[in-house]
Write an enzyme that holds these catalytic residues in place. Structure first.
Site, short mmCIF file in Angstrom:
data_model
loop_
_atom_site.label_atom_id
_atom_site.label_comp_id
_atom_site.label_asym_id
_atom_site.label_seq_id
_atom_site.Cartn_x
_atom_site.Cartn_y
_atom_site.Cartn_z
N ASN A 123 23.35 -27.08 -4.62
CA ASN A 123 23.96 -25.80 -4.94
C ASN A 123 22.92 -24.71 -4.72
O ASN A 123 21.82 -24.75 -5.28
CB ASN A 123 24.46 -25.78 -6.38
CG ASN A 123 25.20 -24.51 -6.72
OD1 ASN A 123 24.60 -23.46 -6.93
ND2 ASN A 123 26.51 -24.60 -6.79
N CYS B 202 27.21 -14.91 -6.88
CA CYS B 202 26.00 -14.12 -7.19
C CYS B 202 26.20 -12.67 -6.78
O CYS B 202 26.85 -12.38 -5.77
CB CYS B 202 24.80 -14.70 -6.45
SG CYS B 202 24.44 -16.43 -6.83
N GLY C 15 36.94 -27.43 -12.39
CA GLY C 15 37.42 -26.49 -13.39
C GLY C 15 38.21 -27.19 -14.47
O GLY C 15 39.40 -27.47 -14.31
#
Length: 304
Positions: A100, A131, A244
């Site tokens: 990542n 980001c 999720g």
């Protein structure tokens, strides 16, 4: 016998279960608990060019059916990860690793991804575009299709690794962002990152998290993640890593029915460090109940 193997843009995994970035560190702590080679892969902690101490405390708060976090990409920096963490990962996990990668500018994304080119065990770059772009007023790269595409093209130009773009759910149309990444050359899509939320302490009348807002994860976000994976599966012809709120083998299968080829387990690891192991062990039984001999056949099967 049920076959649990899946493929992600040509990368073969022994099963679809992947601990999610930010919940598994670089594998050290979990390797003390069980054999990590049980996993399909794992996504290491979000890594930036320079070391980051993260956001001030408190930066984690519980919620009903989930948690808020504003850790702030705390990590030792890409050079330290390559020099110190990568050799250790090779000792504790022998499958393909997902790296990542975070960045606050196009140049940082490019430099980080280029440095990972020669790390043999890293098969996939999971590029976190949640980001903020420091050169565009702090707006997240993942909130604008053009910015998301620009990061994708920039990374693809400097690496031979497979590139999966990790999308933020905090957008109006996630399918539009996914299409922009696909058109720019992405090899796959990973979704969702956390939903933006906050809590307020009734006693102090102030936010529970020092950063004020944080990312909501855990079972509360699962239905949102399933819906977004469904939408992206219909929008692009790319493999999807779904994540999720996944916390059971049944959730893994549901996410795959929506369109995921593999599934990341996040907050469940923080509640139970054996979560991934238990899910992998339970998957054959769930597949048998579903009448499935190859778990890969579940991907997208709910779409007419």
């Amino acid at each position: 016998m049920v076959s649990l193997s899946v493929r992600l843009a040509g990368v073969e995994l022994k099963n679809p279960v992947i601990p999610a970035s930010g919940t598994f560190g670089y594998g050290r702590e979990y390797a003390e608990l069980y054999d990590l080679d049980l996993l399909g892969s794992f996504s290491w902690k979000g890594t930036t060019a320079q070391s980051r101490p993260g956001n001030p405390q408190p930066r984690i708060a519980e919620t009903a059916s989930g948690m808020l976090n504003a850790v702030g990409l705390q990590n030792p920096g890409i050079d330290t990860v390559i020099a110190e963490e990568v050799p250790n990962i090779a000792k504790i996990f022998h499958g393909p690793v997902i790296a990542n990668v975070g960045g606050f500018s196009l140049q940082e994304y490019a430099e980080n991804c280029a440095k990972l080119n020669d790390v043999e065990q890293v098969s996939i770059l999971e590029v976190n575009i949640s980001c903020p772009n420091v050169h565009a007023g702090g707006k997240n790269f993942g909130s604008d299709p053009r910015a998301a595409a620009e990061v994708t093209r920039t990374v693809k130009a400097v690496t031979k690794k497979r590139v999966f773009m990790k999308l933020s759910p905090n957008v109006t149309d996630i399918a539009e962002i996914a299409r922009a990444c696909a058109d720019a050359g992405a090899d796959g899509i990973c979704l969702i990152n956390t939903l933006l939320g906050m809590r307020i302490d009734l006693k102090t009348k102030k936010p529970l998290i020092a950063n004020r807002t944080g990312g909501l994860s855990g079972p509360a976000v699962f239905p949102v993640a399933v819906r977004m994976v469904w939408d992206v599966y219909e929008a692009v012809q790319l493999p999807i890593i779904g994540c999720g709120g996944v916390s059971s083998a049944e959730d893994v299968c549901e996410m795959m029915l929506a369109g995921a080829s593999a599934v990341e387990i996040g907050a469940a690891n923080l509640r139970d460090p054996y979560a991934c192991k238990k899910i992998i062990e339970a998957l054959p039984g769930v597949c048998e109940r579903l009448g499935v001999e190859r778990i890969a056949d579940l991907t997208g099967a709910a779409h007419g």
